[in-house]
Design a protein around this motif. Structure first.
Motif, short mmCIF file in Angstrom:
data_model
loop_
_atom_site.label_atom_id
_atom_site.label_comp_id
_atom_site.label_asym_id
_atom_site.label_seq_id
_atom_site.Cartn_x
_atom_site.Cartn_y
_atom_site.Cartn_z
N ILE A 1 -3.49 4.71 0.76
CA ILE A 1 -4.29 5.26 1.95
C ILE A 1 -3.75 6.80 2.20
CG2 ILE A 1 -4.36 5.04 4.40
CD1 ILE A 1 -3.87 2.11 4.30
N ALA B 1 -8.76 0.74 6.94
CA ALA B 1 -8.24 1.22 5.81
C ALA B 1 -7.10 0.12 5.27
CB ALA B 1 -7.41 2.55 6.00
N LEU C 1 0.95 -1.17 -0.04
CA LEU C 1 0.20 0.09 -0.11
C LEU C 1 0.91 1.16 0.02
CD1 LEU C 1 -2.71 -1.21 2.68
CD2 LEU C 1 -2.85 -1.21 0.11
N THR D 1 -9.11 5.66 1.21
CA THR D 1 -8.63 4.47 0.48
C THR D 1 -9.20 4.33 -0.80
OG1 THR D 1 -10.38 3.26 1.69
CG2 THR D 1 -8.10 3.43 3.04
N GLY E 1 -13.44 3.21 -3.57
CA GLY E 1 -12.73 3.46 -2.18
C GLY E 1 -13.75 4.15 -1.31
N ASN F 1 -8.54 -2.95 2.02
CA ASN F 1 -8.00 -2.32 1.06
C ASN F 1 -7.52 -3.32 -0.04
OD1 ASN F 1 -6.74 -0.19 -0.80
ND2 ASN F 1 -5.75 0.98 1.06
#
Length: 387
Positions: free
Chosen positions: A294, A284, A254, A311, A369, A288
C-alpha cells in the motif's frame, strides 16, 4: 470556415438564408438583364434626311449605322453581364455573412439554455434557467426545462429522505433483535448449536448495521448536509487510518509506504472527511493480496490538495473499475455484498468528495492493482507558512 458549436442547425440556417438571398438576387438580375435585352432590340433607328447621292450610298450609310448600333449593343451587353456577375459574387458573400449573423442571433437563446443546462448537475438541481423575454417558443422551452428540474429535484430529495429515514428507522428493530439474541444466548443451559447459531446471527446483524450506517452516510453526503466547516489535514487522517488498521495490515503482511506531507488542509465536515479516508484505507487493506503493498501520498496541486492510495493485485479492466464507485458494485462479483463489506465503500468516498467540491478518480494500474486518487479544494496557505 462557418461552424456553429455542437450541431448543424446553425449551419442549416446559414445555408437556408444564403440560398434564399441568392435565389432572389439571381432572379432580380435575370429579370433586369432580360428587360435590358428587350429594350435594346426595340430601339428604333432615327430617320435622317436622305443624303445627297444615289441608292447605293444610302444603303451603305444605313448598313454602317446598323453595324455601329450592333457594336454598341454588344459592348453594353458585355458590360451588363460583367456587372451582373460581379454583383452576384458580392451578394453571395454578403448573403453568407448575413445568414451566419441571422443564424447566430436566432440560436443565441438556445445556446444560452444549453450552456445553463450543462452547468446543472445532480448536486445543484435547485438552480433554474430563469430565461426572461417574450412569451415565445424559446421561453416555453426554458420554462419546460425549469419544470423538469423542479420535478427532478423533488424526486431526488424524496429518494434521499427515504434512504435516510428507512436506515434510521431500521436501527431500532436491529437493536432490539441484538438485545434479544444476547439475552437468549446468555441463559444457562443453552445448547451449543444455539450458541453457534447466535454467533452467526450476530455476524449478520453486524453486517446489516454496517450497511445501514453506510446508507446513512451516503444519504447525508449526497444531500449535502454538512454539519460544519473545519480545517482538516488529510495527511493526519490518512496516518491515523493506517495506524488503526495495523492488525489487518499485519495479517496480510502488507508493505505500507507513506509520503504524507503535512499541511494538506481542506475545509469541510471533519466526520465525513474522516470516514472518506477510512473507507479508502479499508478498501486498500481488505481487497489487497497477501504480501502486497500500500502506498499513500498527499501533495498540493494548483488550488487543491490530493490524497493518493495505490495497491497491488491482479490486473483490472478499467471499464470494471469505472463502475465500482456506484453503490453496491464490486469487482468480479455478481452480487455486491460480501462477508467483509456492504458494497458502499467507494460510493461513499465519491459522494463525500463531491459534497466538498472535490472528485474521486479510480485508475487500474498497468502492473495490477488500483490507484485511488481524491482531489479536494485546499485552505489558502499563509505567506509565513509557505516561506
Amino acid at each position: 470556415m462557418i461552424r456553429l458549436r455542437n450541431g448543424t442547425v446553425g449551419l442549416r440556417f446559414t445555408i437556408l438564408y444564403a440560398g434564399v438571398f441568392l435565389v432572389s438576387g439571381i432572379g432580380l438580375l435575370s429579370l433586369t438583364f432580360l428587360l435590358a435585352g428587350e429594350g435594346r432590340h426595340s430601339v428604333p433607328v432615327d430617320r435622317q434626311p436622305t443624303p445627297l447621292g444615289g441608292p447605293d450610298e444610302l444603303h451603305q450609310h444605313v448598313r454602317h449605322l446598323q453595324e455601329q448600333l450592333a457594336e454598341v449593343n454588344a459592348q453594353h451587353s458585355r458590360q451588363l453581364l460583367a456587372g451582373s456577375l460581379l454583383a452576384l459574387t458580392v451578394m453571395a458573400v454578403v448573403s453568407v455573412l448575413a445568414g451566419r449573423a441571422l443564424a447566430r442571433r436566432v440560436l443565441r437563446p438556445l445556446r444560452t439554455i444549453t450552456a445553463a443546462t450543462r452547468r446543472i448537475t445532480a448536486d445543484d438541481l435547485h438552480r433554474r434557467l430563469s430565461v426572461s423575454g417574450p412569451a415565445d417558443e424559446v421561453k416555453d422551452l426554458a420554462d419546460t426545462v425549469d419544470d423538469l428540474l423542479g420535478r427532478l429535484e423533488a424526486s431526488f430529495a424524496a429518494q434521499r429522505r427515504f434512504v435516510a429515514n428507512a436506515s434510521h428507522e431500521l436501527r431500532t428493530p436491529l437493536a432490539t433483535m441484538r438485545a434479544s439474541l444476547d439475552v437468549a444466548v446468555a441463559k444457562p443451559g443453552v445448547a451449543r448449536q444455539t450458541l453457534v447459531l447466535g454467533d452467526r446471527l450476530r455476524t449478520q446483524l453486524d453486517l446489516v448495521d454496517r450497511l445501514l450506517d453506510g446508507l446513512l452516510v451516503l444519504a447525508r453526503a449526497q444531500h449535502g448536509a454538512l454539519t460544519g466547516a473545519a480545517d482538516v489535514d488529510l495527511a493526519r487522517l490518512a496516518a491515523r487510518a493506517v495506524a488503526d488498521r495495523t492488525g489487518g495490515i499485519a495479517a496480510k503482511r502488507l508493505n505500507v509506504t507513506e509520503d504524507l506531507r503535512a499541511g494538506m488542509v481542506t475545509p469541510g465536515d471533519a466526520a465525513l472527511l474522516s470516514r472518506m479516508v477510512e473507507n479508502v484505507v479499508d478498501n486498500a487493506v481488505t481487497h489487497n493480496e497477501d504480501d502486497g503493498f500500500i502506498r499513500l501520498e498527499t501533495f498540493r496541486e494548483d488550488t487543491g490538495v490530493r490524497l493518493v492510495v495505490e495497491t497491488g493485485g491482479r490486473v483490472l479492466d478499467q471499464r470494471d473499475v469505472d463502475r465500482i464507485a456506484q453503490p453496491f458494485e464490486r469487482l468480479g462479483e455478481e452480487r455486491t455484498g460480501s462477508e467483509n463489506g456492504s458494497g458502499l465503500g467507494l460510493s461513499i468516498v465519491a459522494a463525500i468528495a463531491a459534497a466538498h467540491g472535490g472528485r474521486l478518480e479510480l485508475l487500474a494500474r498497468p502492473r495490477g492493482g488500483l490507484r485511488v486518487s481524491i482531489a479536494l479544494p485546499s485552505v489558502p496557505v499563509p505567506a509565513e507558512v509557505g516561506a
